[in-house]
Design an enzyme around this catalytic site. Structure first.
Site, PDB file in Angstrom:
ATOM      1  NE  ARG A  70      28.980 -13.819  35.254  1.00  0.00           N
ATOM      2  CZ  ARG A  70      28.146 -14.673  35.803  1.00  0.00           C
ATOM      3  NH1 ARG A  70      28.211 -15.969  35.495  1.00  0.00           N
ATOM      4  NH2 ARG A  70      27.237 -14.293  36.679  1.00  0.00           N
ATOM      5  CE  LYS A 207      33.184 -11.811  38.295  1.00  0.00           C
ATOM      6  NZ  LYS A 207      31.788 -11.622  38.622  1.00  0.00           N
ATOM      7  CB  SER A 249      26.129 -12.001  39.267  1.00  0.00           C
ATOM      8  OG  SER A 249      27.288 -12.802  39.227  1.00  0.00           O
TER       9      SER A 249
HETATM   10  P1  GTP Z   1      28.133  -8.026  39.843  1.00  0.00           P
HETATM   11  O1  GTP Z   1      28.943  -6.933  39.256  1.00  0.00           O
HETATM   12  O2  GTP Z   1      27.218  -8.680  38.843  1.00  0.00           O
HETATM   13  O3  GTP Z   1      28.924  -9.048  40.586  1.00  0.00           O
HETATM   14  O4  GTP Z   1      27.042  -7.352  40.827  1.00  0.00           O
HETATM   15  P2  GTP Z   1      27.082  -6.584  42.234  1.00  0.00           P
HETATM   16  O5  GTP Z   1      26.914  -7.580  43.336  1.00  0.00           O
HETATM   17  O6  GTP Z   1      28.237  -5.658  42.307  1.00  0.00           O
HETATM   18  O7  GTP Z   1      25.689  -5.775  42.178  1.00  0.00           O
HETATM   19  P3  GTP Z   1      25.405  -4.195  42.164  1.00  0.00           P
HETATM   20  O8  GTP Z   1      25.914  -3.497  43.394  1.00  0.00           O
HETATM   21  O9  GTP Z   1      25.833  -3.658  40.867  1.00  0.00           O
HETATM   22  O10 GTP Z   1      23.812  -4.170  42.264  1.00  0.00           O
HETATM   23  C1  GTP Z   1      22.971  -4.753  41.305  1.00  0.00           C
HETATM   24  C2  GTP Z   1      21.578  -4.172  41.364  1.00  0.00           C
HETATM   25  O11 GTP Z   1      21.042  -4.265  42.691  1.00  0.00           O
HETATM   26  C3  GTP Z   1      21.551  -2.685  40.986  1.00  0.00           C
HETATM   27  O12 GTP Z   1      20.487  -2.458  40.096  1.00  0.00           O
HETATM   28  C4  GTP Z   1      21.337  -1.977  42.301  1.00  0.00           C
HETATM   29  O13 GTP Z   1      20.630  -0.773  42.133  1.00  0.00           O
HETATM   30  C5  GTP Z   1      20.576  -3.015  43.143  1.00  0.00           C
HETATM   31  N1  GTP Z   1      20.905  -2.865  44.594  1.00  0.00           N
HETATM   32  C6  GTP Z   1      22.138  -2.777  45.137  1.00  0.00           C
HETATM   33  N2  GTP Z   1      22.091  -2.597  46.474  1.00  0.00           N
HETATM   34  C7  GTP Z   1      20.775  -2.604  46.800  1.00  0.00           C
HETATM   35  C8  GTP Z   1      20.064  -2.473  48.054  1.00  0.00           C
HETATM   36  O14 GTP Z   1      20.644  -2.308  49.130  1.00  0.00           O
HETATM   37  N3  GTP Z   1      18.699  -2.544  47.993  1.00  0.00           N
HETATM   38  C9  GTP Z   1      18.029  -2.721  46.806  1.00  0.00           C
HETATM   39  N4  GTP Z   1      16.695  -2.773  46.844  1.00  0.00           N
HETATM   40  N5  GTP Z   1      18.667  -2.838  45.608  1.00  0.00           N
HETATM   41  C10 GTP Z   1      20.025  -2.791  45.611  1.00  0.00           C
HETATM   42  C1  SPV Z   2      29.178 -10.949  37.503  1.00  0.00           C
HETATM   43  O1  SPV Z   2      28.379 -11.453  36.677  1.00  0.00           O
HETATM   44  O2  SPV Z   2      29.275 -11.381  38.679  1.00  0.00           O
HETATM   45  C2  SPV Z   2      30.000  -9.782  37.114  1.00  0.00           C
HETATM   46  C3  SPV Z   2      29.953  -9.343  35.716  1.00  0.00           C
HETATM   47  O3  SPV Z   2      30.697  -9.238  37.946  1.00  0.00           O
HETATM   48  S1  SPV Z   2      30.988 -10.280  34.660  1.00  0.00           S
HETATM   49  O4  SPV Z   2      32.305  -9.661  34.663  1.00  0.00           O
HETATM   50  O5  SPV Z   2      30.417 -10.226  33.317  1.00  0.00           O
HETATM   51  O6  SPV Z   2      31.095 -11.626  35.144  1.00  0.00           O
HETATM   52 MN    MN Z   3      30.611 -10.292  39.946  1.00  0.00          MN
END
Ligand code: GTP
Ligand code: SPV
Ligand code: MN
Length: 582
Positions: A70, A207, A249
């Site tokens: 983004r 978004k 994010s």
């Molecule tokens: P968006 O899609 O960008 O909104 O992100 P999200 O909040 O869904 O994040 P996501 O669950 O994909 O996690 C992002 C990163 O954080 C990944 O590389 C995961 O492996 C790491 N991660 C997620 N949960 C944990 C946790 O409990 N501990 C640690 N150390 N890392 C984590």
């Molecule tokens: C984020 O950046 O919070 C996402 C990925 O979930 S995007 O759809 O690219 O915004």
């Molecule tokens: Mn997101």
């Protein structure tokens, strides 16, 4: 296919006259249409098929290396008054933004096909759902919208019945970052995006519509559009609590939403309702209910493995689109921390060389339909949504924020959300790893002035006495060597267990100025390799650091001047005074 909805037809014709595509294609949302688009993209080199034995119906897309996340600095909210967009947004006047976009879109679709994608955000029969139409010249966007939204004929049917829809116009343009803009016109219910084909910049239902435009509408209509996962936690006695969590994010929403209970918590089950966005409404009884406007996931790939997130690992072995990951020699997708296989090619299609950086881009993503997820909850399709027991805020903090704490009441909870700070991640272009204020994890997504948004949050207290409790978590505390103190992932259920016990009034807690903290021993650490001292550190507060934190928040509120609600200021000052006494 076309439509009998005259305003939609007129808009599509106007856009076509201006952007001059070679063809116009109305998308029906059928599986055959998806398959045909996939084949066209393979033929044109936009996609490549991955190993059909081990990753059936999985495809890889490599984006332009300048178009990988983004672009918050190129994202604008265009209201008549700059104050209405607030210091939290980039602002441009609607007249100037329209003029700029009009010239950028002139002839932009020449030589291309223009796709018309009617979509519905939310269950097709839900009164809480909202429709939109995205016009795009990217078949990759169409395929992603098919996996992530209810799109095509069903959505068009609802639009023709209701008459109202959000207009989203998108073109990949020439991918020149100098000619890349994402403009929102909340008063016109319209979005214009040009110059990027990536994620949140291009999949306008996500978004742009479901957060920026929806948050603006939600304010006047009395609901909330939030950057939250929705998860159902079923305890061994068969009771399910639904929890909505807002983390910035790439801070763990997808992972928490499909968590697998550890062996030490037998009999617990986890159900996924959503991994990124929640729309929250008060029902007739004053109960807060949530729907997930999306029907698929656009999730972070790196870090996904059998140990961290087996549900995600399994669900992306079929019928998925990968964007910007590497590949193994036998044509399987590969990413850092996958724990199996070796990279042969990187995300730019080059032969993998460690000196070139990671094989998968840190913001590489998978796109899959939610029904691929083994922990999918059928209630994700329920028109009435699910009742929310707790709201949880969180961020990526190496220090300061304890593992978990509970806000004292709704007003305090709004402060807890408004004062979220988190390290920036690769989800947006810019520096990674610097702490920034990210209120309610909505810094990049709130379509209006944050001060008005906090007032809106506070106003819920006057409308019901059944509001959920509010908590804050931090999975990312580190020691001085940079090691995570808490194991995270599946083990996070131990913290959710404490949250549910607090919601049920089953356990006591330690009262501090920043909220209620777990009593020693109340977070079960059986079978965990964690010392009692570390656990104590995780559930206590460093008063000096919290005084600084409170001051940072006070300074941040100053940016919003007189519009900051008095109740929020009063909460901040109460905490400052109580911290001063310790
Ligand atoms: P968006 O899609 O960008 O909104 O992100 P999200 O909040 O869904 O994040 P996501 O669950 O994909 O996690 C992002 C990163 O954080 C990944 O590389 C995961 O492996 C790491 N991660 C997620 N949960 C944990 C946790 O409990 N501990 C640690 N150390 N890392 C984590
Ligand atoms: C984020 O950046 O919070 C996402 C990925 O979930 S995007 O759809 O690219 O915004
Ligand atoms: Mn997101």
């Amino acid at each position: 296919m076309t439509t009998r909805h005259a305003p939609l037809l007129k808009w599509v014709e106007e856009v076509a006259r201006h952007t001059r595509p070679d063809h116009i294609r109305w998308c029906t949302g059928s599986d055959a249409e998806y398959q045909q688009l996939i084949e066209e993209m393979i033929a044109s080199g936009t996609l490549s098929a991955l190993n059909p034995e081990t990753y059936p119906n999985c495809y890889l897309h490599l984006s332009d290396p300048s178009d990988v996340a983004r672009v918050e600095h190129l994202t604008f909210v265009c209201t008549e008054n700059e104050e209405d967009a607030g210091p939290n947004n980039n602002w441009m006047s609607p007249a100037e933004a329209h003029a700029k976009m009009h010239s950028l879109f002139a002839g932009a679709m020449q030589g291309r096909t223009m796709y018309v994608i009617p979509y519905c955000m939310g269950p097709i029969d839900s009164p809480y759902s909202r429709c939109g139409v995205e016009i795009t010249d990217s078949p990759y966007v169409v395929a992603n919208m098919k996996l992530m939204t209810r799109m095509g004929s069903v959505a068009l049917g609802r639009i023709e019945r209701e008459g109202k829809f959000v207009k989203g116009l998108h073109s990949t343009g020439d991918l020149d970052p100098e000619r890349r803009f994402i403009m929102h016109f909340p008063d016109e219910l319209s979005i214009m995006s040009i110059g990027s084909g990536y994620g949140g910049n291009a999949l306008l239902g996500k978004k742009c519509h479901a957060l920026r435009i929806a948050s603006y509408q939600a304010r006047t209509e009395g609901w909330l559009a939030e950057h939250m996962l929705i998860v159902g936690i079923e305890s061994p006695d068969g009771v399910t609590h639904y929890i909505a969590c807002a983390f910035p994010s790439a801070c763990g929403k997808t992972n928490l939403a499909m968590l697998i209970p550890p062996h030490s918590l037998p009999g617990w089950k986890v159900w996924t309702l959503g991994d990124d966005i929640a729309w929250l409404h008060l029902d007739d009884e004053g109960q807060l209910r949530a729907i997930n406007p999306e029907s698929g996931y656009f999730g972070v790939v790196p870090g996904t493995n059998v140990k961290t997130n087996k549900n995600a690992f399994d669900m992306i072995t079929h019928d998925a689109i990968f964007t910007n990951v590497g590949r193994t020699a036998d044509n399987e997708p590969w990413w850092e921390d996958k724990k199996v296989g070796e990279p042969a090619y990187d995300w730019q299609g080059r032969k993998y060389r460690p000196g070139n950086g990671p094989a998968a881009h840190p913001n590489s993503r998978f796109t899959v339909n939610a029904r691929n997820n083994p922990s999918y909850s059928e209630l994700a399709d329920a028109p009435e949504g699910v009742p929310i027991s707790a709201i949880v805020f969180g961020g990526r903090r190496a220090k300061v924020a304890p593992l978990v704490f509970e806000a004292k009441n709704w007003k305090h909870g709004v402060l807890v959300g408004a004062s979220v700070g988190s390290k920036t991640t690769a989800a947006a272009i810019g520096e990674v790893g610097v702490i920034r204020r990210d209120p309610m994890a909505m810094k990049p997504f709130c379509g209006y002035n944050f001060a008005d948004y906090w007032s809106h949050w506070l106003s819920f207290e006057e409308r019901t006495d059944k509001l959920p409790k509010i908590f804050h978590v931090n999975w990312f505390r580190q020691d001085d060597d940079g090691n995570f103190l808490w194991p995270g992932f599946g083990e996070n259920l131990r913290v959710l267990h404490w949250i549910i016990d607090r919601c049920e009034g089953r356990i006591d807690a330690t009262e501090t100025p920043i909220g209620y903290l777990p009593l020693p021993g109340d977070i079960d650490t059986s079978e965990l390799d964690i010392s009692p001292e570390t656990m104590q550190e995780l559930i206590s507060i460093d008063v000096e650091r919290w005084r600084t934190e409170n001051q940072h928040f006070a300074d941040y509120l100053d940016d919003f001047g007189d519009r900051v609600p008095d109740a929020l200021r009063a909460e901040q000052q109460r905490i400052a005074a109580e911290l001063a006494k310790l």
